[in-house]
Design an enzyme around this catalytic site. Structure first.
Site, PDB file in Angstrom:
ATOM      1  N   PHE A 126     -54.539   0.928  -6.382  1.00 51.94           N
ATOM      2  CA  PHE A 126     -53.516   1.505  -7.199  1.00 51.94           C
ATOM      3  C   PHE A 126     -53.932   2.751  -7.944  1.00 51.94           C
ATOM      4  O   PHE A 126     -55.049   2.652  -8.609  1.00 51.94           O
ATOM      5  CB  PHE A 126     -52.624   0.616  -7.817  1.00 51.94           C
ATOM      6  CG  PHE A 126     -51.906  -0.356  -6.893  1.00 51.94           C
ATOM      7  CD1 PHE A 126     -50.528  -0.042  -6.868  1.00 51.94           C
ATOM      8  CD2 PHE A 126     -52.566  -1.411  -6.220  1.00 51.94           C
ATOM      9  CE1 PHE A 126     -49.776  -1.041  -5.945  1.00 51.94           C
ATOM     10  CE2 PHE A 126     -51.626  -2.306  -5.371  1.00 51.94           C
ATOM     11  CZ  PHE A 126     -50.259  -2.038  -5.559  1.00 51.94           C
ATOM     12  N   ILE A 183     -46.410   6.128  -3.018  1.00 55.59           N
ATOM     13  CA  ILE A 183     -45.593   5.010  -2.605  1.00 55.59           C
ATOM     14  C   ILE A 183     -46.571   4.149  -1.776  1.00 55.59           C
ATOM     15  O   ILE A 183     -47.585   4.662  -1.060  1.00 55.59           O
ATOM     16  CB  ILE A 183     -44.434   5.410  -1.516  1.00 55.59           C
ATOM     17  CG1 ILE A 183     -43.610   4.239  -1.235  1.00 55.59           C
ATOM     18  CG2 ILE A 183     -44.977   6.057  -0.187  1.00 55.59           C
ATOM     19  CD1 ILE A 183     -42.491   4.654  -0.235  1.00 55.59           C
ATOM     20  N   SER A 184     -46.626   2.860  -2.405  1.00 56.29           N
ATOM     21  CA  SER A 184     -47.504   1.636  -1.703  1.00 56.29           C
ATOM     22  C   SER A 184     -47.510   1.660  -0.283  1.00 56.29           C
ATOM     23  O   SER A 184     -46.204   2.012   0.469  1.00 56.29           O
ATOM     24  CB  SER A 184     -47.237   0.653  -2.532  1.00 56.29           C
ATOM     25  OG  SER A 184     -47.656   0.508  -3.731  1.00 56.29           O
ATOM     26  N   GLN A 185     -48.308   1.217   0.434  1.00 53.14           N
ATOM     27  CA  GLN A 185     -48.338   0.805   1.906  1.00 53.14           C
ATOM     28  C   GLN A 185     -47.199  -0.399   1.957  1.00 53.14           C
ATOM     29  O   GLN A 185     -47.174  -1.370   0.982  1.00 53.14           O
ATOM     30  CB  GLN A 185     -49.646   0.568   2.398  1.00 53.14           C
ATOM     31  CG  GLN A 185     -50.209  -0.942   1.845  1.00 53.14           C
ATOM     32  CD  GLN A 185     -51.416  -1.135   2.452  1.00 53.14           C
ATOM     33  OE1 GLN A 185     -52.445  -1.109   1.623  1.00 53.14           O
ATOM     34  NE2 GLN A 185     -51.641  -1.629   3.741  1.00 53.14           N
ATOM     35  N   ARG A 215     -37.167   3.426   4.500  1.00 48.02           N
ATOM     36  CA  ARG A 215     -38.243   3.893   3.888  1.00 48.02           C
ATOM     37  C   ARG A 215     -38.275   5.162   3.701  1.00 48.02           C
ATOM     38  O   ARG A 215     -38.838   5.997   2.679  1.00 48.02           O
ATOM     39  CB  ARG A 215     -39.193   3.229   4.308  1.00 48.02           C
ATOM     40  CG  ARG A 215     -40.494   3.331   3.631  1.00 48.02           C
ATOM     41  CD  ARG A 215     -41.914   2.494   3.918  1.00 48.02           C
ATOM     42  NE  ARG A 215     -42.981   2.830   3.641  1.00 48.02           N
ATOM     43  CZ  ARG A 215     -43.609   2.420   2.547  1.00 48.02           C
ATOM     44  NH1 ARG A 215     -43.006   1.800   1.779  1.00 48.02           N
ATOM     45  NH2 ARG A 215     -44.857   3.029   2.128  1.00 48.02           N
TER      46      ARG A 215
END
Length: 204
Positions: A193, A51-53, A25
């Site tokens: 988001f 970047i999303s969790q 990641r």
């Protein structure tokens, strides 16, 4: 990350967990935020995007019910991490990003990591990718107040779409299943988001 943030919070799909174990990641974020990339929160990637969790990315992926071989449309390439997860699960990925800088960064990264089945396009995600439709799965990684008509049209019969639905500061992650002319919806969980913005960013 996988055991504490994903398994303990209900991610049960072994294929999804395997993809998260495999993908590095930290390769998908700027070096300045890399030390926090395995923590369970979103991180800035530049251009006002994030970047999303890990948990949210895993939950959205699991909700797509991927078995391999699906044609997936992703709205919002961003860092490219979600695209890589989809590719690891055997999907043919078509990803749209409106910001050229992020798109070019993802393109370079995919080439370096060997992801040959991720197709990228600069454009307005709300319009989808009509030339490649229909798609058996659609994942929207930005918030929309109302579901774009083009995405509904481009979702195949029996297909699944996962999208954060709501205003700029609070949404509900929602799953849609297409049955004939009807979209059946199921609320998954609250989420936050960045908003989906129409149009493309002009190249500098």
């Amino acid at each position: 990350m996988v055991e504490k943030q994903l398994v303990e919070r209900g991610i049960t799909d072994d294929r999804v967990l395997g993809a998260f174990r495999k993908i590095e990641r930290h390769c998908f974020v700027p070096s300045v935020v890399a030390p926090g990339v395995y923590s369970d929160h979103p991180l800035p990637i530049g251009e006002g995007q994030t970047i999303s969790q890990p948990y949210m990315a895993a939950l959205m992926t699991q909700s797509l019910e991927l078995r391999g071989g699906e044609k997936v449309l992703e709205i919002g390439t961003g860092s490219g991490f979600q695209s890589a997860v989809l590719a690891e699960l055997g999907s043919r990925v078509y990803s749209i990003e409106r910001i050229y800088g992020l798109l070019e960064r993802a393109k370079t990264l995919f080439a370096r990591l060997g992801y040959a089945d991720i197709h990228l396009k600069a454009g307005d995600g709300s319009l989808g990718w009509p030339q490649e439709a229909p798609f058996s799965r659609i994942i929207v990684t930005a918030a929309v107040e109302a579901l774009p008509a083009a995405l509904t049209e481009q979702l195949a019969e029996g297909g699944i779409m996962v999208v954060p639905l709501g205003g700029n500061f609070s949404q509900v992650l929602t799953l849609f299943r297409k049955k004939g002319s009807v979209l059946e919806s199921e609320a998954i969980c609250p989420c936050v988001f960045v908003p989906l913005i129409s149009g493309t960013q002009e190249a500098c």
